[in-house]
Motif scaffolding. Structure first.
Motif, PDB file in Angstrom:
ATOM      1  N   LYS A 156       0.842  -1.189   0.000  1.00  0.00           N
ATOM      2  CA  LYS A 156       0.000   0.000   0.000  1.00  0.00           C
ATOM      3  C   LYS A 156       0.882   1.246   0.000  1.00  0.00           C
ATOM      4  N   GLN A 201       7.266  -2.870   7.024  1.00  0.00           N
ATOM      5  CA  GLN A 201       5.915  -3.159   7.493  1.00  0.00           C
ATOM      6  C   GLN A 201       4.967  -3.518   6.342  1.00  0.00           C
ATOM      7  N   ALA A 243       1.893   1.605  11.024  1.00  0.00           N
ATOM      8  CA  ALA A 243       1.363   0.415  10.370  1.00  0.00           C
ATOM      9  C   ALA A 243       0.127  -0.115  11.099  1.00  0.00           C
ATOM     10  N   ARG A 268      -3.638  -0.432   9.452  1.00  0.00           N
ATOM     11  CA  ARG A 268      -4.267  -1.748   9.330  1.00  0.00           C
ATOM     12  C   ARG A 268      -5.542  -1.887  10.150  1.00  0.00           C
ATOM     13  N   ASN A 269      -5.669  -1.089  11.178  1.00  0.00           N
ATOM     14  CA  ASN A 269      -6.783  -1.294  12.110  1.00  0.00           C
ATOM     15  C   ASN A 269      -7.809  -0.190  12.137  1.00  0.00           C
TER      16      ASN A 269
END
Length: 299
Positions: free
Chosen positions: A42, A68, A288, A292-293
């Motif tokens: 990404k 990452q 990261a 991601r979250n």
């Protein structure tokens, strides 16, 4: 026209690091924008600080982000470093650089980020093009509007000095009163200046200082439109800051508590204006985890 790289392909081959990757160029709008790309995944596009150029990112931070699982893209603004075109610290012009680079590389679903002045660029980018970005990562920057705490004159006086020295770097970006921060500054400084060939030329200090006030202004970023956009955005925003930032105090973000619905704040103790250079691996891991979250809220 894209020079030196096929459209949307990562520039960095496997094993290439931030201090060895080649500089590449996008030709757009009558100028060439110099950029470097490390890693695959990404895309994260990072706008630089005042007087920042490609080689003034700490390679340890860039490499840690790439590790990452991201494609980390840094660049020189028009007329600065290795980029051609008209040099300017006008935020709209700098936002155009970021947009032209992203469009020129054919990047989609981008994380827009920025350090210090680059963080202002990233905020305007979210306000203008929020539909095209997934997240915003701000590092030691200022929010729009009136500030509850201004920077210190020490930053402005030190920033006006000529060729970079370790003592200047430590004063501007770390916490000189703390031994561990000073040691981290020395390690970071050595990493930044380890690259000897193909370096991006630094921004002339005399020109740069003529573009900004000689003492801390309030506000730095007087944009009610951008502030309103941040109050209504669905783009997740992360701000990383040091607890003693003599340039852009982190307290100004905490003063907006409850007003910015997607804002996440991380503050590093005994740190200054470059917490991501003091703690490169930690900063990369936290960025990261944030990406991601978190997701954009549904309209």
């Amino acid at each position: 026209m894209l020079a030196g790289l096929s459209r949307a392909a990562p520039a960095a081959a496997k094993g290439v690091s931030a201090d060895t990757v080649n500089t590449q160029f996008v030709e757009v709008g009558g100028r060439k924008l110099a950029y470097r790309s490390v890693g695959k995944g990404k895309p994260i596009v990072l706008a630089h600080r005042f007087r920042g150029v490609l080689d003034l990112w700490d390679p340890a931070f860039i490499d840690a982000l790439a590790a990452q699982g991201f494609q980390v893209i840094t660049f020189d603004h028009s007329g600065m470093g290795l980029s051609t075109g008209e040099r300017s610290y006008s935020p709209p012009n700098m936002v155009k650089d970021a947009k032209d680079l992203i469009d020129g590389l054919g990047l989609k679903d981008v994380v827009i980020g920025g350090w210090s002045f680059g963080g202002i660029v990233a905020q305007i980018y979210v306000a203008m093009f929020g539909q095209s970005v997934s997240h915003a990562v701000l590092i030691s920057t200022t929010p729009p509007g009136k500030l509850v705490k201004t920077g210190e004159q020490l930053f402005y006086d030190t920033a006006a000095q000529g060729p970079a020295s370790l003592e200047q770097y430590t004063t501007l970006f770390f916490e000189p009163s703390d031994a561990s921060s000073r040691a981290a500054s020395k390690r970071s400084f050595e990493r930044i200046f380890a690259r000897k060939t193909g370096r991006s030329p630094e921004v002339p200090v005399e020109w740069a200082m003529a573009q900004v006030p000689k003492s801390p202004p309030n506000p730095i970023f007087p944009s009610e439109e951008v502030l309103q956009a941040l109050k209504n955005t669905n783009v997740p925003i992360l701000h990383l800051g040091g607890d003693h930032d003599i340039s852009l105090p982190v307290e100004n973000w905490y003063a907006l508590g409850g007003q910015l619905p997607t804002l996440n704040l991380i503050t590093y103790p005994r740190a200054g204006h470059a917490p991501h250079h003091q703690h490169p691996e930690m900063a990369a891991a936290q960025i990261a985890a944030f990406i991601r979250n978190t997701r954009k809220a549904q309209p």
